[in-house]
Design an enzyme around this catalytic site. Sequence first.
Site: not given
Length: 329
Positions: A240, A269, A287
């Site tokens: 993350r 993000e 991602h």
Amino acid sequence: MACAPVLVTRRIPEAGLQCLLDAGLEFDVFADDRSPSREEFLRIVPGRSGILALLHDRIDAEALDAAGPQLRCVSNFAVGYNNIDIEEATRRGVLVTNTPDVLTEATADLAWSLIMAAARRICEGDRMVRAGEFHGWEPMMLLGQDLVGKTLGIVGAGRIGSAVARRSRGWEMRVLYTDSSVNESLERDLGASRVDLDTLCSESDVISVHCPLMEETHHLFGADQFGRMKTTAVFVNTARGPIHDEAALAQALRDGVIAAAGLDVFEREPSVDPLLMELDNAVLLPHIGSATRPTRDRMAITAAENLIAALRGERPANLLNPEVIEGRP
Ligand code: DGY
């Protein structure tokens, strides 16, 4: 199955939707193959018995209140669940589930893709060729880092961290790891050593992040940790984004504090730090750690099966808050 309709917050692979259909569940998939805005989410969530959520759907007290007291399960289509306030869900008797195991190998493969790409400057080379800037072999062109016999530092030696460590056998690497508990199989099979974060930072040639995002791991990597790393170090994060301080990482890369980074996740993000965007020694991916067709199918099926079990009053396989069931009379 007789229960209020389920909300699937975005289109997922057919295999998962088919499971919901086969179980006789009524469900709506949020339209247009995009995620609902917060306002849209709060408008469409009331009255649902379950939510099949994605990793950026914030499931907090406000969302749970909006859903209403009939909500029985939030099934996250991800292994990470930092988007869900588990305590609030537990207080309301809402089961929360995730999709572990099925994405371990795909994510470990992607971590290695980033390690290789960053260490050997793969994306820079690709850009150079496409730009017509390859004028023939040069002794000093795009020199990168060796990996064989080097030290791999795994931050978080759970399922994915262990899978990344196992792959390092091919490069005969020494493995260091940090984790809250000892990983006996890594120590036995790979001779891995559990060390503190400072030691891992200063002794590793490659640092690969696999811990969950929690209060304790927020900005675990900042200027101080990058400053402890070797100037040849490669930093990779497929877990993350907020686990590293993105601005501090960009500065460390720009100033040559470390050699390169491979990132599949970002602090905010889908935004990316503008400095990071300019740096050739950062490999940036959108991602896609679990993005293989078979893996996403398995994630969809797992998320659907967790939801179906919860709505049937059974214990879902990947239950994150068992106290909800264990506390029931
Ligand atoms: C996860 O599952 O947590 C990933 O970030 C997406 O696959």
